[in-house]
Write a protein that holds these residues in place. Structure first.
Motif, PDB file in Angstrom:
ATOM      1  N   GLU A 182       0.757  -1.260   0.009  1.00 49.57           N
ATOM      2  CA  GLU A 182       0.233   0.024   0.013  1.00 49.57           C
ATOM      3  C   GLU A 182       0.880   1.309  -0.144  1.00 49.57           C
ATOM      4  OE1 GLU A 182      -3.020   2.121  -0.587  1.00 49.57           O
ATOM      5  OE2 GLU A 182      -3.119  -0.077  -0.698  1.00 49.57           O
ATOM      6  N   ARG A 183       1.869   1.034   0.836  1.00 47.14           N
ATOM      7  CA  ARG A 183       2.836   2.438   0.777  1.00 47.14           C
ATOM      8  C   ARG A 183       3.431   2.560  -0.839  1.00 47.14           C
ATOM      9  NH1 ARG A 183       7.330   2.729   4.960  1.00 47.14           N
ATOM     10  NH2 ARG A 183       7.274   5.087   4.061  1.00 47.14           N
ATOM     11  N   THR A 184       3.867   1.452  -1.281  1.00 49.76           N
ATOM     12  CA  THR A 184       4.570   1.509  -2.631  1.00 49.76           C
ATOM     13  C   THR A 184       3.713   2.223  -3.691  1.00 49.76           C
ATOM     14  OG1 THR A 184       6.000  -0.334  -1.947  1.00 49.76           O
ATOM     15  CG2 THR A 184       5.506   0.236  -4.318  1.00 49.76           C
ATOM     16  N   ARG A 185       2.235   1.731  -3.662  1.00 53.60           N
ATOM     17  CA  ARG A 185       1.139   2.125  -4.198  1.00 53.60           C
ATOM     18  C   ARG A 185       1.127   3.604  -4.190  1.00 53.60           C
ATOM     19  NH1 ARG A 185      -2.395  -2.433  -3.016  1.00 53.60           N
ATOM     20  NH2 ARG A 185      -2.172  -3.811  -4.917  1.00 53.60           N
ATOM     21  N   THR A 186       1.152   4.138  -2.993  1.00 50.94           N
ATOM     22  CA  THR A 186       0.915   5.562  -2.697  1.00 50.94           C
ATOM     23  C   THR A 186       2.098   6.588  -3.095  1.00 50.94           C
ATOM     24  OG1 THR A 186      -0.467   4.804  -0.704  1.00 50.94           O
ATOM     25  CG2 THR A 186       0.465   7.247  -0.986  1.00 50.94           C
ATOM     26  N   LYS A 187       3.055   6.085  -2.725  1.00 52.98           N
ATOM     27  CA  LYS A 187       4.455   6.912  -3.113  1.00 52.98           C
ATOM     28  C   LYS A 187       5.546   5.930  -3.096  1.00 52.98           C
ATOM     29  CE  LYS A 187       6.448  11.458  -2.418  1.00 52.98           C
ATOM     30  NZ  LYS A 187       6.262  12.526  -1.522  1.00 52.98           N
ATOM     31  N   PHE A 188       6.567   6.351  -4.145  1.00 50.61           N
ATOM     32  CA  PHE A 188       7.870   5.931  -4.173  1.00 50.61           C
ATOM     33  C   PHE A 188       9.046   6.931  -3.832  1.00 50.61           C
ATOM     34  CE2 PHE A 188      11.379   2.652  -5.003  1.00 50.61           C
ATOM     35  CZ  PHE A 188      11.136   1.807  -4.378  1.00 50.61           C
ATOM     36  N   PRO A 189       9.381   7.420  -2.999  1.00 50.84           N
ATOM     37  CA  PRO A 189       9.952   8.713  -2.633  1.00 50.84           C
ATOM     38  C   PRO A 189      11.601   8.533  -3.019  1.00 50.84           C
ATOM     39  CG  PRO A 189       9.099   8.240  -0.562  1.00 50.84           C
ATOM     40  CD  PRO A 189       8.681   7.055  -1.582  1.00 50.84           C
ATOM     41  N   THR A 190      12.206   9.508  -3.002  1.00 53.61           N
ATOM     42  CA  THR A 190      13.688   9.254  -3.250  1.00 53.61           C
ATOM     43  C   THR A 190      14.070   8.666  -2.058  1.00 53.61           C
ATOM     44  OG1 THR A 190      14.089  11.629  -2.111  1.00 53.61           O
ATOM     45  CG2 THR A 190      13.963  11.281  -4.690  1.00 53.61           C
ATOM     46  N   CYS A 191      14.957   7.644  -2.372  1.00 51.87           N
ATOM     47  CA  CYS A 191      15.810   6.899  -1.412  1.00 51.87           C
ATOM     48  C   CYS A 191      14.824   5.601  -0.956  1.00 51.87           C
ATOM     49  CB  CYS A 191      16.332   7.694  -0.444  1.00 51.87           C
ATOM     50  SG  CYS A 191      18.006   7.295  -0.130  1.00 51.87           S
ATOM     51  N   ALA A 192      13.782   5.537  -1.240  1.00 56.39           N
ATOM     52  CA  ALA A 192      12.884   4.727  -0.801  1.00 56.39           C
ATOM     53  C   ALA A 192      13.645   3.051  -1.135  1.00 56.39           C
ATOM     54  CB  ALA A 192      11.708   4.509  -1.678  1.00 56.39           C
ATOM     55  N   ILE A 193      13.503   2.095  -0.470  1.00 59.06           N
ATOM     56  CA  ILE A 193      14.221   0.896  -0.585  1.00 59.06           C
ATOM     57  C   ILE A 193      12.711  -0.106  -0.373  1.00 59.06           C
ATOM     58  CG2 ILE A 193      15.401  -1.056   0.319  1.00 59.06           C
ATOM     59  CD1 ILE A 193      17.095   1.161   1.716  1.00 59.06           C
ATOM     60  N   ALA A 194      12.656  -1.005  -1.473  1.00 52.44           N
ATOM     61  CA  ALA A 194      11.726  -2.125  -1.716  1.00 52.44           C
ATOM     62  C   ALA A 194      12.567  -3.405  -1.739  1.00 52.44           C
ATOM     63  CB  ALA A 194      10.833  -1.961  -2.711  1.00 52.44           C
ATOM     64  N   VAL A 195      12.208  -4.215  -0.967  1.00 54.95           N
ATOM     65  CA  VAL A 195      12.784  -5.660  -0.899  1.00 54.95           C
ATOM     66  C   VAL A 195      11.684  -6.813  -1.326  1.00 54.95           C
ATOM     67  CG1 VAL A 195      13.870  -7.506   0.388  1.00 54.95           C
ATOM     68  CG2 VAL A 195      14.374  -4.951   1.077  1.00 54.95           C
ATOM     69  N   LEU A 196      12.264  -7.444  -2.337  1.00 55.94           N
ATOM     70  CA  LEU A 196      11.136  -8.373  -2.692  1.00 55.94           C
ATOM     71  C   LEU A 196      11.919  -9.982  -2.821  1.00 55.94           C
ATOM     72  CD1 LEU A 196      10.877  -5.867  -5.317  1.00 55.94           C
ATOM     73  CD2 LEU A 196       8.609  -7.351  -5.279  1.00 55.94           C
ATOM     74  N   ARG A 197      10.901 -10.773  -2.332  1.00 54.53           N
ATOM     75  CA  ARG A 197      11.543 -12.229  -2.191  1.00 54.53           C
ATOM     76  C   ARG A 197      11.117 -12.695  -3.884  1.00 54.53           C
ATOM     77  NH1 ARG A 197      15.268 -14.261   0.602  1.00 54.53           N
ATOM     78  NH2 ARG A 197      14.574 -13.259   2.446  1.00 54.53           N
ATOM     79  N   VAL A 198      12.200 -13.309  -4.360  1.00 48.10           N
ATOM     80  CA  VAL A 198      12.014 -13.751  -5.814  1.00 48.10           C
ATOM     81  C   VAL A 198      12.229 -15.341  -5.761  1.00 48.10           C
ATOM     82  CG1 VAL A 198      12.821 -13.776  -7.981  1.00 48.10           C
ATOM     83  CG2 VAL A 198      12.875 -11.731  -6.749  1.00 48.10           C
ATOM     84  N   PRO A 199      11.002 -16.282  -6.073  1.00 42.93           N
ATOM     85  CA  PRO A 199      11.003 -17.497  -6.260  1.00 42.93           C
ATOM     86  C   PRO A 199      11.870 -18.170  -7.614  1.00 42.93           C
ATOM     87  CG  PRO A 199       8.935 -16.941  -6.825  1.00 42.93           C
ATOM     88  CD  PRO A 199       9.721 -15.519  -6.553  1.00 42.93           C
ATOM     89  N   GLY A 200      12.539 -18.986  -7.553  1.00 48.03           N
ATOM     90  CA  GLY A 200      12.996 -19.522  -8.624  1.00 48.03           C
ATOM     91  C   GLY A 200      14.263 -18.623  -9.437  1.00 48.03           C
ATOM     92  N   PRO A 201      14.437 -18.973 -10.394  1.00 49.31           N
ATOM     93  CA  PRO A 201      15.862 -18.342 -11.320  1.00 49.31           C
ATOM     94  C   PRO A 201      15.296 -16.950 -11.805  1.00 49.31           C
ATOM     95  CG  PRO A 201      14.468 -20.044 -12.688  1.00 49.31           C
ATOM     96  CD  PRO A 201      14.026 -20.117 -11.343  1.00 49.31           C
ATOM     97  N   TRP A 202      16.315 -15.953 -11.722  1.00 46.13           N
ATOM     98  CA  TRP A 202      15.973 -14.605 -12.314  1.00 46.13           C
ATOM     99  C   TRP A 202      15.415 -14.687 -13.775  1.00 46.13           C
ATOM    100  CZ3 TRP A 202      16.351 -10.974  -8.604  1.00 46.13           C
ATOM    101  CH2 TRP A 202      17.305 -11.397  -7.533  1.00 46.13           C
ATOM    102  N   SER A 203      15.896 -15.323 -14.183  1.00 51.85           N
ATOM    103  CA  SER A 203      15.577 -15.512 -15.920  1.00 51.85           C
ATOM    104  C   SER A 203      14.041 -15.958 -16.128  1.00 51.85           C
ATOM    105  CB  SER A 203      16.369 -16.489 -16.695  1.00 51.85           C
ATOM    106  OG  SER A 203      16.491 -17.921 -16.137  1.00 51.85           O
ATOM    107  N   GLY A 204      13.271 -16.520 -14.881  1.00 47.60           N
ATOM    108  CA  GLY A 204      12.133 -16.872 -15.000  1.00 47.60           C
ATOM    109  C   GLY A 204      11.013 -15.878 -14.567  1.00 47.60           C
ATOM    110  N   LEU A 205      11.567 -14.783 -13.868  1.00 54.08           N
ATOM    111  CA  LEU A 205      10.894 -13.949 -13.168  1.00 54.08           C
ATOM    112  C   LEU A 205       9.727 -13.247 -13.952  1.00 54.08           C
ATOM    113  CD1 LEU A 205      10.221 -12.339 -10.445  1.00 54.08           C
ATOM    114  CD2 LEU A 205      12.096 -10.636 -11.193  1.00 54.08           C
ATOM    115  N   GLU A 206       8.364 -13.304 -13.298  1.00 53.58           N
ATOM    116  CA  GLU A 206       7.261 -13.177 -14.243  1.00 53.58           C
ATOM    117  C   GLU A 206       6.429 -12.042 -13.151  1.00 53.58           C
ATOM    118  OE1 GLU A 206       6.253 -13.909 -17.050  1.00 53.58           O
ATOM    119  OE2 GLU A 206       7.778 -15.226 -17.528  1.00 53.58           O
ATOM    120  N   PRO A 207       5.741 -11.123 -14.004  1.00 54.63           N
ATOM    121  CA  PRO A 207       5.001 -10.273 -13.041  1.00 54.63           C
ATOM    122  C   PRO A 207       4.007 -10.945 -12.117  1.00 54.63           C
ATOM    123  CG  PRO A 207       4.903  -9.483 -15.516  1.00 54.63           C
ATOM    124  CD  PRO A 207       5.773 -10.811 -15.294  1.00 54.63           C
ATOM    125  N   GLY A 208       4.077 -10.318 -11.038  1.00 58.03           N
ATOM    126  CA  GLY A 208       3.121 -10.902  -9.962  1.00 58.03           C
ATOM    127  C   GLY A 208       3.805 -12.130  -8.998  1.00 58.03           C
TER     128      GLY A 208
END
Length: 175
Positions: free
Chosen positions: A134-160
């Protein structure tokens, strides 16, 4: 998803930049606030053990300056690639860059610009709910950091496919 299959994508928007007259957008330097906030972002990454194996950074002066100040706080070295494709990139273009990440990289730090970085986080996090999203949807200001857990290989990363685990905006203190 096992720990072995899990990767972490850390998306950092560059620190606050200045707008000096006659300076091209690509060459804009960090503003005083940006020079205060970028080390705070580096400390946050170190304190949360979010240390990158690889950094992919836009070639813009403000992103390079952000990385220089962040890296001084990490206490460890990371391989850095300055990639001109990140400057002005859309979420789809950024996702293409992320998919090129070598398989051995467990934590990737991507340093870029809005709206692309915010759109990338929202694209990867999908429709999941939560405070960070929700914070990301509202605003992503300068110096914002988002951390995402990614399953599987980078090459297979898909939206969602990723899970947004954190969104913070570290701020430095005035001297």
């Amino acid at each position: 998803m096992s720990a072995e299959d899990s990767r972490r994508l850390v998306v950092l928007r560059h620190a606050k930049s200045a707008w000096p007259d006659g300076v091209a957008d690509h060459e804009r330097p960090l503003a005083p606030r940006g020079r205060r906030d970028a080390p705070a972002a580096g400390r946050r990454l170190r304190e949360t053990d979010c240390l990158p194996d690889l950094v992919v950074c836009s070639t813009a002066r403000r992103t390079r300056g952000t990385w220089d100040l962040v890296s001084e706080e990490l206490g460890t070295a990371a391989q850095v690639v300055h990639d001109e494709r990140l400057y002005g990139a859309s979420a789809a273009e950024l996702l293409g860059v992320v998919r090129e990440t070598p398989a051995h990289v467990r934590t990737l730090l991507l340093i870029g610009h809005n709206p692309g970085v915010q759109d990338l986080v929202l694209t990867l996090a999908g429709r999941a709910e939560g405070h960070a999203l929700e914070r990301t949807r509202t605003k992503f200001p300068t110096c914002a950091i988002a951390v995402l857990r990614v399953p599987g290989p980078w090459s297979g990363l898909e939206p969602g496919a990723a899970r947004l685990t954190e969104m913070v905006v570290p701020r430095g203190t005035k001297p």
